[in-house]
Design a protein around this motif. Structure first.
Motif, PDB file in Angstrom:
ATOM      1  N   GLY A  29     -14.366  -1.119   6.693  1.00  8.88           N
ATOM      2  CA  GLY A  29     -12.941  -1.118   6.391  1.00  8.88           C
ATOM      3  C   GLY A  29     -12.658  -0.554   5.009  1.00  8.88           C
ATOM      4  O   GLY A  29     -11.726   0.234   4.824  1.00  8.88           O
ATOM      5  N   HIS A  30     -13.462  -0.945   4.048  1.00  9.17           N
ATOM      6  CA  HIS A  30     -13.318  -0.439   2.679  1.00  9.17           C
ATOM      7  C   HIS A  30     -13.449   1.080   2.668  1.00  9.17           C
ATOM      8  O   HIS A  30     -12.634   1.784   2.059  1.00  9.17           O
ATOM      9  CB  HIS A  30     -14.368  -1.069   1.768  1.00  9.17           C
ATOM     10  CG  HIS A  30     -14.383  -0.502   0.389  1.00  9.17           C
ATOM     11  ND1 HIS A  30     -15.064   0.660   0.064  1.00  9.17           N
ATOM     12  CD2 HIS A  30     -13.774  -0.910  -0.743  1.00  9.17           C
ATOM     13  CE1 HIS A  30     -14.884   0.925  -1.210  1.00  9.17           C
ATOM     14  NE2 HIS A  30     -14.111  -0.003  -1.727  1.00  9.17           N
ATOM     15  N   ASP A  31     -14.470   1.597   3.319  1.00 12.78           N
ATOM     16  CA  ASP A  31     -14.693   3.047   3.325  1.00 12.78           C
ATOM     17  C   ASP A  31     -13.562   3.790   4.044  1.00 12.78           C
ATOM     18  O   ASP A  31     -13.118   4.847   3.588  1.00 12.78           O
ATOM     19  CB  ASP A  31     -16.043   3.383   3.957  1.00 12.78           C
ATOM     20  CG  ASP A  31     -17.210   3.042   3.041  1.00 12.78           C
ATOM     21  OD1 ASP A  31     -16.980   2.766   1.850  1.00 12.78           O
ATOM     22  OD2 ASP A  31     -18.353   3.060   3.524  1.00 12.78           O
ATOM     23  N   ALA A  32     -13.088   3.240   5.150  1.00 18.79           N
ATOM     24  CA  ALA A  32     -11.995   3.888   5.893  1.00 18.79           C
ATOM     25  C   ALA A  32     -10.733   3.977   5.033  1.00 18.79           C
ATOM     26  O   ALA A  32     -10.101   5.034   4.947  1.00 18.79           O
ATOM     27  CB  ALA A  32     -11.703   3.129   7.181  1.00 18.79           C
ATOM     28  N   VAL A  33     -10.386   2.886   4.376  1.00 17.73           N
ATOM     29  CA  VAL A  33      -9.191   2.872   3.528  1.00 17.73           C
ATOM     30  C   VAL A  33      -9.389   3.794   2.322  1.00 17.73           C
ATOM     31  O   VAL A  33      -8.468   4.521   1.922  1.00 17.73           O
ATOM     32  CB  VAL A  33      -8.845   1.433   3.078  1.00 17.73           C
ATOM     33  CG1 VAL A  33      -7.780   1.425   1.997  1.00 17.73           C
ATOM     34  CG2 VAL A  33      -8.401   0.614   4.278  1.00 17.73           C
ATOM     35  N   ALA A  34     -10.591   3.814   1.747  1.00 13.26           N
ATOM     36  CA  ALA A  34     -10.859   4.677   0.592  1.00 13.26           C
ATOM     37  C   ALA A  34     -10.730   6.156   0.965  1.00 13.26           C
ATOM     38  O   ALA A  34     -10.195   6.958   0.188  1.00 13.26           O
ATOM     39  CB  ALA A  34     -12.248   4.393   0.031  1.00 13.26           C
ATOM     40  N   ILE A  35     -11.194   6.540   2.146  1.00 10.57           N
ATOM     41  CA  ILE A  35     -11.088   7.933   2.585  1.00 10.57           C
ATOM     42  C   ILE A  35      -9.623   8.302   2.845  1.00 10.57           C
ATOM     43  O   ILE A  35      -9.173   9.387   2.465  1.00 10.57           O
ATOM     44  CB  ILE A  35     -11.977   8.186   3.817  1.00 10.57           C
ATOM     45  CG1 ILE A  35     -13.458   8.149   3.388  1.00 10.57           C
ATOM     46  CG2 ILE A  35     -11.646   9.517   4.483  1.00 10.57           C
ATOM     47  CD1 ILE A  35     -14.437   8.153   4.542  1.00 10.57           C
ATOM     48  N   ILE A  36      -8.877   7.409   3.457  1.00 13.04           N
ATOM     49  CA  ILE A  36      -7.442   7.669   3.685  1.00 13.04           C
ATOM     50  C   ILE A  36      -6.706   7.758   2.347  1.00 13.04           C
ATOM     51  O   ILE A  36      -5.868   8.639   2.148  1.00 13.04           O
ATOM     52  CB  ILE A  36      -6.826   6.595   4.605  1.00 13.04           C
ATOM     53  CG1 ILE A  36      -7.408   6.755   6.020  1.00 13.04           C
ATOM     54  CG2 ILE A  36      -5.308   6.693   4.619  1.00 13.04           C
ATOM     55  CD1 ILE A  36      -7.086   5.625   6.952  1.00 13.04           C
ATOM     56  N   ASP A  37      -7.038   6.876   1.408  1.00 13.60           N
ATOM     57  CA  ASP A  37      -6.427   6.924   0.080  1.00 13.60           C
ATOM     58  C   ASP A  37      -6.731   8.255  -0.604  1.00 13.60           C
ATOM     59  O   ASP A  37      -5.844   8.888  -1.185  1.00 13.60           O
ATOM     60  CB  ASP A  37      -6.929   5.757  -0.774  1.00 13.60           C
ATOM     61  CG  ASP A  37      -6.347   5.774  -2.170  1.00 13.60           C
ATOM     62  OD1 ASP A  37      -5.104   5.729  -2.301  1.00 13.60           O
ATOM     63  OD2 ASP A  37      -7.131   5.849  -3.137  1.00 13.60           O
TER      64      ASP A  37
END
Length: 105
Positions: free
Chosen positions: A47-55
């Motif tokens: 989840g952290h990585d997914a949100v970081a990539i979208i950010d």
């Protein structure tokens, strides 16, 4: 499943079970441990990585527009909590994720 509290609650039912334990990015692991007092589960890091990539993509696009977001979500060698990711336009997506197989005794 690597959480000792979950293993203890199972009262031996998990003995012999194999599981994957991830070698998290050291800075992510340190920050998570400092904030929450334990190791993250695999879902947390994903989840952290997914949100970081979208950010990252939103910052590059400069606006919230799905066409621009799709363009900028293409990243090469993005360093995340679990490892390095590349999402390329030619659909050649790569993941470099360190993991160790462990057995519950």
């Amino acid at each position: 499943i690597a959480e000792q509290s979950e293993i203890a609650l199972a009262q031996g039912a998990l003995s012999g079970t194999l599981y994957i334990d991830h070698d998290y990015n050291p800075s992510f692991l340190a920050a998570f441990t400092r904030q929450y007092g334990g190791r993250p589960g695999i879902g947390v890091a994903n989840g952290h990585d997914a949100v970081a990539i979208i950010d990252y993509a939103l910052q590059q696009a400069g606006e919230i527009d799905h066409n621009q977001l799709n363009k900028y979500i293409r990243v090469k060698d993005f360093s995340g909590a679990l490892g390095t990711f590349s999402f390329m336009e030619d659909e050649h997506n790569t993941f470099s994720i360190k993991a160790t197989m462990r057995r519950i005794d």
